[in-house]
Write a protein that holds these residues in place. Structure first.
Motif, PDB file in Angstrom:
ATOM      1  N   LEU A 108      10.125 -22.604   5.400  1.00  0.00           N
ATOM      2  CA  LEU A 108       9.433 -23.137   4.228  1.00  0.00           C
ATOM      3  C   LEU A 108      10.203 -24.321   3.656  1.00  0.00           C
ATOM      4  CD1 LEU A 108       8.513 -19.728   2.547  1.00  0.00           C
ATOM      5  CD2 LEU A 108       7.211 -21.052   4.204  1.00  0.00           C
ATOM      6  N   VAL A 109       9.715 -25.508   3.959  1.00  0.00           N
ATOM      7  CA  VAL A 109      10.332 -26.746   3.484  1.00  0.00           C
ATOM      8  C   VAL A 109       9.245 -27.591   2.833  1.00  0.00           C
ATOM      9  CG1 VAL A 109      11.576 -28.841   4.121  1.00  0.00           C
ATOM     10  CG2 VAL A 109      12.061 -26.693   5.323  1.00  0.00           C
ATOM     11  N   GLY A 110       9.497 -28.040   1.618  1.00  0.00           N
ATOM     12  CA  GLY A 110       8.540 -28.894   0.918  1.00  0.00           C
ATOM     13  C   GLY A 110       7.840 -28.158  -0.198  1.00  0.00           C
ATOM     14  N   GLN A 111       7.712 -28.817  -1.326  1.00  0.00           N
ATOM     15  CA  GLN A 111       7.075 -28.235  -2.504  1.00  0.00           C
ATOM     16  C   GLN A 111       5.672 -27.747  -2.172  1.00  0.00           C
ATOM     17  OE1 GLN A 111       8.266 -27.699  -5.545  1.00  0.00           O
ATOM     18  NE2 GLN A 111       6.381 -27.051  -6.520  1.00  0.00           N
ATOM     19  N   GLY A 112       5.378 -26.504  -2.559  1.00  0.00           N
ATOM     20  CA  GLY A 112       4.048 -25.944  -2.371  1.00  0.00           C
ATOM     21  C   GLY A 112       3.788 -25.316  -1.019  1.00  0.00           C
ATOM     22  N   THR A 113       4.746 -25.362  -0.097  1.00  0.00           N
ATOM     23  CA  THR A 113       4.548 -24.732   1.204  1.00  0.00           C
ATOM     24  C   THR A 113       4.400 -23.221   1.025  1.00  0.00           C
ATOM     25  OG1 THR A 113       5.898 -26.439   2.235  1.00  0.00           O
ATOM     26  CG2 THR A 113       5.478 -24.460   3.530  1.00  0.00           C
ATOM     27  N   THR A 114       3.429 -22.624   1.721  1.00  0.00           N
ATOM     28  CA  THR A 114       3.136 -21.208   1.515  1.00  0.00           C
ATOM     29  C   THR A 114       3.218 -20.439   2.831  1.00  0.00           C
ATOM     30  OG1 THR A 114       0.752 -21.534   1.833  1.00  0.00           O
ATOM     31  CG2 THR A 114       1.602 -21.714  -0.418  1.00  0.00           C
ATOM     32  N   PHE A 115       3.430 -19.148   2.695  1.00  0.00           N
ATOM     33  CA  PHE A 115       3.429 -18.228   3.834  1.00  0.00           C
ATOM     34  C   PHE A 115       2.957 -16.871   3.339  1.00  0.00           C
ATOM     35  CE2 PHE A 115       5.750 -14.855   6.193  1.00  0.00           C
ATOM     36  CZ  PHE A 115       5.129 -15.021   7.419  1.00  0.00           C
ATOM     37  N   VAL A 116       1.951 -16.322   3.997  1.00  0.00           N
ATOM     38  CA  VAL A 116       1.434 -15.003   3.624  1.00  0.00           C
ATOM     39  C   VAL A 116       2.313 -13.944   4.287  1.00  0.00           C
ATOM     40  CG1 VAL A 116      -0.532 -13.438   3.659  1.00  0.00           C
ATOM     41  CG2 VAL A 116      -0.905 -15.900   3.381  1.00  0.00           C
ATOM     42  N   ALA A 117       3.156 -13.318   3.504  1.00  0.00           N
ATOM     43  CA  ALA A 117       4.080 -12.318   4.033  1.00  0.00           C
ATOM     44  C   ALA A 117       3.414 -10.969   4.227  1.00  0.00           C
ATOM     45  CB  ALA A 117       5.276 -12.165   3.086  1.00  0.00           C
ATOM     46  N   GLY A 118       2.357 -10.691   3.476  1.00  0.00           N
ATOM     47  CA  GLY A 118       1.629  -9.428   3.606  1.00  0.00           C
ATOM     48  C   GLY A 118       0.154  -9.659   3.371  1.00  0.00           C
ATOM     49  N   GLN A 119      -0.669  -9.278   4.358  1.00  0.00           N
ATOM     50  CA  GLN A 119      -2.111  -9.497   4.264  1.00  0.00           C
ATOM     51  C   GLN A 119      -2.763  -8.303   3.594  1.00  0.00           C
ATOM     52  OE1 GLN A 119      -3.619 -12.413   5.832  1.00  0.00           O
ATOM     53  NE2 GLN A 119      -5.343 -11.869   4.533  1.00  0.00           N
ATOM     54  N   GLY A 120      -3.565  -8.570   2.573  1.00  0.00           N
ATOM     55  CA  GLY A 120      -4.258  -7.500   1.871  1.00  0.00           C
ATOM     56  C   GLY A 120      -5.305  -6.840   2.747  1.00  0.00           C
ATOM     57  N   GLY A 121      -5.530  -5.540   2.515  1.00  0.00           N
ATOM     58  CA  GLY A 121      -6.509  -4.802   3.303  1.00  0.00           C
ATOM     59  C   GLY A 121      -7.944  -5.180   2.937  1.00  0.00           C
ATOM     60  N   ARG A 122      -8.823  -5.102   3.917  1.00  0.00           N
ATOM     61  CA  ARG A 122     -10.240  -5.376   3.658  1.00  0.00           C
ATOM     62  C   ARG A 122     -10.863  -4.224   2.880  1.00  0.00           C
ATOM     63  NH1 ARG A 122     -12.627  -7.677   9.427  1.00  0.00           N
ATOM     64  NH2 ARG A 122     -10.788  -8.850  10.047  1.00  0.00           N
ATOM     65  N   GLY A 123     -11.817  -4.569   2.048  1.00  0.00           N
ATOM     66  CA  GLY A 123     -12.564  -3.543   1.343  1.00  0.00           C
ATOM     67  C   GLY A 123     -13.581  -2.890   2.259  1.00  0.00           C
ATOM     68  N   GLY A 124     -13.831  -1.596   2.058  1.00  0.00           N
ATOM     69  CA  GLY A 124     -14.819  -0.892   2.870  1.00  0.00           C
ATOM     70  C   GLY A 124     -16.239  -1.237   2.459  1.00  0.00           C
ATOM     71  N   LEU A 125     -17.156  -1.222   3.418  1.00  0.00           N
ATOM     72  CA  LEU A 125     -18.559  -1.507   3.137  1.00  0.00           C
ATOM     73  C   LEU A 125     -19.215  -0.288   2.501  1.00  0.00           C
ATOM     74  CD1 LEU A 125     -19.665  -3.373   6.401  1.00  0.00           C
ATOM     75  CD2 LEU A 125     -18.984  -4.363   4.218  1.00  0.00           C
ATOM     76  N   GLY A 126     -20.067  -0.538   1.509  1.00  0.00           N
ATOM     77  CA  GLY A 126     -20.857   0.532   0.929  1.00  0.00           C
ATOM     78  C   GLY A 126     -22.054   0.856   1.804  1.00  0.00           C
ATOM     79  N   ASN A 127     -22.758   1.962   1.478  1.00  0.00           N
ATOM     80  CA  ASN A 127     -23.878   2.337   2.355  1.00  0.00           C
ATOM     81  C   ASN A 127     -25.045   1.367   2.252  1.00  0.00           C
ATOM     82  OD1 ASN A 127     -24.686   3.136  -0.223  1.00  0.00           O
ATOM     83  ND2 ASN A 127     -25.654   5.029   0.485  1.00  0.00           N
ATOM     84  N   ALA A 128     -25.116   0.553   1.201  1.00  0.00           N
ATOM     85  CA  ALA A 128     -26.175  -0.466   1.142  1.00  0.00           C
ATOM     86  C   ALA A 128     -25.964  -1.507   2.231  1.00  0.00           C
ATOM     87  CB  ALA A 128     -26.185  -1.129  -0.241  1.00  0.00           C
TER      88      ALA A 128
END
Length: 479
Positions: A108-128
């Motif tokens: 990570l070099v440079g202002q504002g550079t990003t890295f996703v260290a942990g990916q959030g889990g997807r939400g489950g689909l409802g029955n609709a």
């Protein structure tokens, strides 16, 4: 008290996805209005972002466990759950992200550079969202996926153009204090510099940064003194400046030997062979210092070094040194390849890529199924709901998992594991002769998971269910 930390182990956990909702729309005179369960919200990500106002990893040294918030579950009336809030962690410019094995994940070099260290889990689909022409009223919903959790190591490598290296008390801190506006600690005893100091120098039209690295001693590359802790801070520099003490009070030392020792430590550390070197003979304001500088300068120049005689106290020779460093830095910046615009690289999958593999694990005596889709579908399945398990079987069958199991030699009753060895769902395989909504009974049930019934009995049961539904509807018919 610790005020500067340049290496920490961080435990990050992204938020879990919210569960989907299984709900049926009900209102007066419309008891069975169709499925209306909403989707679960996405779990929050854990993201590292470079902030140049941050100069240390001290915050994560004191609190190394960080977790984003979970997504909220869905609700009836087609109400989706709220997404979890992303957790943004600011890190200094020049932070390197590694895994537990030492593999580099991001630089990570440079202002504002990003890295996703942990990916959030997807939400489950409802029955609709799961309803279809054949499955009009699913009696189940998908579970939210767990967020990614892992341990990472953050290492700070100072982003500087010039690195001052040398023995303790060689005058590095004094030199950086007169070349720039930096105010490091200065004293007449060794190891006064316990953390790297940065200063900004302006020489003509060139502005560059200079780093004062804590003193090195023999064996620094193996961990002696402070060298091993801070040698990483010279990795990004464009030029190395050897600061030699020409007025040392130690009789067993001399500037040339000091130079050889430091060079050997840099060689043992590795990766710095291509950096240009400059030698600074410091403390020439002392009579013995000037005499010694005159003696050793020809030897150093014969070795190919560019030599400068300076006095940080008397402030002599600083202008020539500053402009010489500016010239080397400018050349190094011009030689760097220009950064290209961000390109999107498309890597299409092979036409014969099934998206999963089936192998036989002789140790566990099971057929192991590995692949992104099968493993994700297993995580989303509520195994307390028969219809949800039947839906998983349909998905696996459509993907071709059963065909591959048959090709691999699997037979009815054999063990099948979906997932890694430490986190797998194991079941006894029964080949599915037919799949789809035609196998469903009441909501939440799947006849494939029950004892077989005669065809005539199944027809009578289905007719009875239709009659019950019709009577229930007639009772609420206002006309």
């Amino acid at each position: 008290m610790t005020t500067f930390v340049d290496r920490v182990e961080l435990h990050v956990a992204a938020g879990n996805g919210g569960h989907g909702c299984a709900s049926v729309h009900r209102e007066k005179f419309k008891p069975l209005g169709g499925p209306d369960g909403g989707n679960g919200g996405r779990g929050g990500d854990v993201t590292l972002v470079v902030d140049q106002s941050v100069t240390t990893l001290l915050e994560y040294h004191h609190s190394p466990h960080r977790k984003a918030t979970n997504g909220q579950p869905g609700a009836g009336d087609n109400r989706s759950g709220k997404d979890g809030q992303d957790l943004v962690l600011t890190v200094p410019d020049g932070t390197v992200v590694l895994d537990k094995k030492g593999n580099v994940l991001a630089d990570l070099v440079g202002q504002g550079t990003t890295f996703v260290a942990g990916q959030g889990g997807r939400g489950g689909l409802g029955n609709a969202a799961l309803a279809s022409a054949r499955r009009k009223a699913p009696g189940f919903a998908l579970l939210g996926e767990p967020g990614e959790a892992r341990d990472i190591v953050l290492e700070l490598k100072t982003v500087a153009d010039v690195a001052l290296v040398g023995y303790p008390s060689a005058g590095k801190s004094s030199l950086i204090s007169v070349l720039s506006a930096a105010k490091p600690k200065i004293a007449d005893y060794p190891f006064t510099t316990l953390v790297p100091n940065l200063g900004v120098v302006t020489a003509g039209s060139t502005v560059y940064t200079i780093a004062d690295v804590p003193g090195l001693i023999p064996g620094a590359s193996q961990g002696r003194g402070l060298g091993l802790e801070f040698l990483r801070h010279v990795e990004r520099c464009s030029v190395l400046v050897h600061v030699l003490d020409t007025a040392t009070l130690e009789s067993e030392r001399d500037p040339v030997t000091d130079l050889d020792v430091i060079e050997e430590e840099l060689k043992q550390y590795g990766g710095l062979e291509d950096r240009p070197r400059i030698v600074v003979l410091n403390k020439i304001d002392i009579p013995d210092g000037q005499d010694l500088a005159d003696m050793i300068r020809p030897d150093l120049e014969e070795r190919g070094y560019q030599v400068f005689e300076v006095s940080a106290v008397a402030r002599t020779g600083l202008k020539e040194l500053s402009f010489a460093l500016a010239g080397i830095v400018a050349e190094a910046r011009a030689a760097k390849p220009k950064e290209e615009a961000t390109r999107i690289v498309i890597r299409p999958k092979a036409v014969d890529d099934a998206g999963f593999t089936v192998t036989y694990d002789e140790h566990e005596e099971v057929y192991r199924v590995r692949g992104e889709k099968p493993e994700r579908w297993v995580r989303q399945t509520d195994f307390n709901n028969d219809e949800a398990v039947g839906y998983l079987a349909d998905r696996l069958n459509r993907l071709g998992v059963e065909d591959e199991l048959m090709k691999a030699g699997a037979r009815a009753g054999d063990g099948v594991a979906i997932g890694s060895e430490d986190n797998a769902v194991v079941f006894d395989w029964e080949p599915t002769m037919m799949a789809g909504a035609e196998m469903l009974g009441r909501r939440g049930e799947d006849h494939r998971l029950e004892a077989p019934r005669p065809a005539a009995q199944r027809r009578r049961d289905r007719q009875a269910e239709r009659d019950d539904a019709q009577r229930e509807y007639d009772e609420f018919d206002p006309f």
